[in-house]
Enzyme design. Structure first.
Site, PDB file in Angstrom:
ATOM      1  N   ASP A   1       5.177   3.499   6.687  1.00 23.97           N
ATOM      2  CA  ASP A   1       4.912   2.293   6.303  1.00 23.97           C
ATOM      3  C   ASP A   1       6.251   1.544   5.300  1.00 23.97           C
ATOM      4  O   ASP A   1       7.387   1.546   6.288  1.00 23.97           O
ATOM      5  CB  ASP A   1       4.313   2.229   4.411  1.00 23.97           C
ATOM      6  CG  ASP A   1       4.996   2.981   3.944  1.00 23.97           C
ATOM      7  OD1 ASP A   1       5.847   4.441   4.179  1.00 23.97           O
ATOM      8  OD2 ASP A   1       5.211   2.683   2.451  1.00 23.97           O
TER       9      ASP A   1
ATOM     10  N   GLU B   1       4.076   5.376   1.544  1.00 23.84           N
ATOM     11  CA  GLU B   1       4.822   6.241   0.935  1.00 23.84           C
ATOM     12  C   GLU B   1       5.713   5.666  -0.417  1.00 23.84           C
ATOM     13  O   GLU B   1       5.626   6.173  -1.561  1.00 23.84           O
ATOM     14  CB  GLU B   1       6.021   6.916   1.531  1.00 23.84           C
ATOM     15  CG  GLU B   1       7.324   7.340   0.999  1.00 23.84           C
ATOM     16  CD  GLU B   1       7.773   7.504   0.348  1.00 23.84           C
ATOM     17  OE1 GLU B   1       8.029   7.677  -1.288  1.00 23.84           O
ATOM     18  OE2 GLU B   1       8.717   6.340  -0.014  1.00 23.84           O
TER      19      GLU B   1
HETATM   20 NI    NI Z   1      11.957   5.711   1.949  1.00 29.67          NI
END
Ligand code: NI
Length: 419
Positions: A84, A141
């Site tokens: 991401d 994340e």
């Molecule tokens: Ni990172």
């Protein structure tokens, strides 16, 4: 640095231009957590072209690929990369600058994804291992719960990796170096929200109000005592208040009724974390009560601390030393107070989180993570991909390699027994 032709990094370096293009394409088309549809599609297309079995839609946009070694074995290793981007407006001027307003790969997850894909390519082509390598492309994340979402989708029930590894590029470390340490590497991240309620009124008649702005000021000051006066100087903790909201900037004669503070707490140790929550709650409620106001603390635990398993960290360090030379393995890089949701996977499986050199020393790739001009250093691709592949080859040795020669292989049986 160049290596022998059979070295995973040297092998992968042949594809440098191709994977550089792939990485830059991801950089130009960043996607926020759980929205990585294009990214997942690009990964899936590549895996399909390589003939690699893979499963999509795990944790919404996550993908898991499974590669079998040339010998059957019940043993397995999981490798994880995050996919991401961040809600940051890119201010850099690289040719592959983000095409999406307000969104950019400022943490190098485009590089992580690319390196895991290059590793998959190498493992599929060489298959110099026994057992199964699971390659985990994780969404979200950056605080959007991707690690948790993959676990909730049965990640380790469906793909039962015995141990797991992940790496993060690290701008403070030159390309070619790897940092590995046992124990805590990244902090637990908690978010706090403090709501203060008083009694609003006229700024000229403060005695008829309970002023939440004044209470907020005292709470801000009091909270500074938690780390400095309640936590051992030998422990590590951060309490940061990062936002304050009260009143209306156009209403210079109005005392508001409410105020809000937000911030974050970072710790490595669970007891310290719990003690900070207790102290914050006591301070916030009693300081407010002293002024006749009411304050409540909302305390959200976001990510646990990332704690490396001692044996797996030592194993990874030996693999890194074998691949790149002991002089390129850093054992004492300080843990970071940043957080990482690989921690959820490390709570389930023994493993280690490594940091990979990304710095170029010329200023181009030396900005720290989350900087609006950040750009992953493509020179790191063969190192990271080679390291991930090396973990599989050393951790899942072919029968002819087992117990022979190298230190990595020699100590492997002890590591396996501990899993
Ligand atoms: Ni990172």
């Amino acid at each position: 640095m160049s290596f022998s032709p059979n070295h995973p990094s040297e092998y992968i370096r042949r594809w440098q231009d191709d994977y550089t293009r792939f990485r830059r394409d991801l950089h130009a088309h960043p996607e926020l957590g759980l929205e990585e549809h294009r990214t997942a599609q690009r990964i899936s297309e590549r895996l399909t072209a390589l003939g690699i079995e893979h499963h999509t839609g795990i944790g919404k946009t996550g993908i898991v690929a499974a590669i079998r070694g040339r010998e059957a074995s019940p043993h397995s290793i999981g490798l994880r990369a995050d996919m991401d981007a961040l809600p940051i407006q890119e201010e850099g001027d690289c040719p592959h600058v983000s095409t999406v307003p307000g969104c950019m790969h400022a943490c190098g997850h485009d590089g992580h994804t690319t390196m895991l894909l290059a590793c998959a390519h190498y493992l599929q082509e060489t298959r110099r291992f026994a057992g199964t390598a699971y390659l985990i492309f994780q969404p979200a994340e950056e605080g959007r719960g991707g690690g948790k979402a993959m676990l909730a989708d049965g990640l380790f029930e469906r793909f039962p990796a015995e141990r797991i590894f992940a790496l993060h590029n690290w701008p403070g470390l030159p390309v070619g170096k790897v940092a590995v340490r046992s124990g805590p590497v990244m902090a637990a991240c908690d978010y706090i929200t403090i709501d203060i309620e008083g009694c609003g009124g006229h700024g000229a008649h403060p005695h008829l109000t309970v002023d939440p702005v004044l209470v907020t000021g005292h709470i801000i000051t009091a909270v500074q005592s938690v780390v400095s006066r309640n936590i051992s100087p030998l422990d590590h903790a951060v309490v940061s208040l990062c936002g304050v909201r009260a009143g209306n900037m156009d209403a210079k004669n109005v005392i508001p009724r409410t105020a809000r503070l937000v911030g974050t707490v970072r710790t490595f140790d669970t007891e310290t974390q719990e003690w900070i929550e207790v102290r914050l709650r006591e301070l916030v409620t009693t300081v407010a009560a002293g002024f006749g106001a009411v304050a409540t603390l909302r305390y959200d635990r976001i990510d646990p601390a990332t704690i490396n398993n001692v044996q797996q960290a030592q194993f990874a360090a030996r693999v890194a030393a074998q691949l790149f030379g002991e002089e390129n393995v850093v054992h004492d890089l300080e843990p970071s107070m940043g957080a990482e949701d690989f921690s959820y996977m490390l709570q389930k499986k023994p493993g280690a989180y490594l940091r990979l050199g990304q710095g170029s020393g010329d200023g181009k790739h030396d900005l720290f993570l989350h900087n609006s001009r950040y750009d992953f250093n493509d020179a790191a691709i063969p190192y990271g991909a080679g390291l991930l592949a090396g973990l599989v080859e050393a951790g899942l040795p072919l029968s002819g390699d087992r117990g022979q020669g190298s230190e990595v292989r020699g100590q492997e049986s002890g590591i396996k027994a501990s899993v």
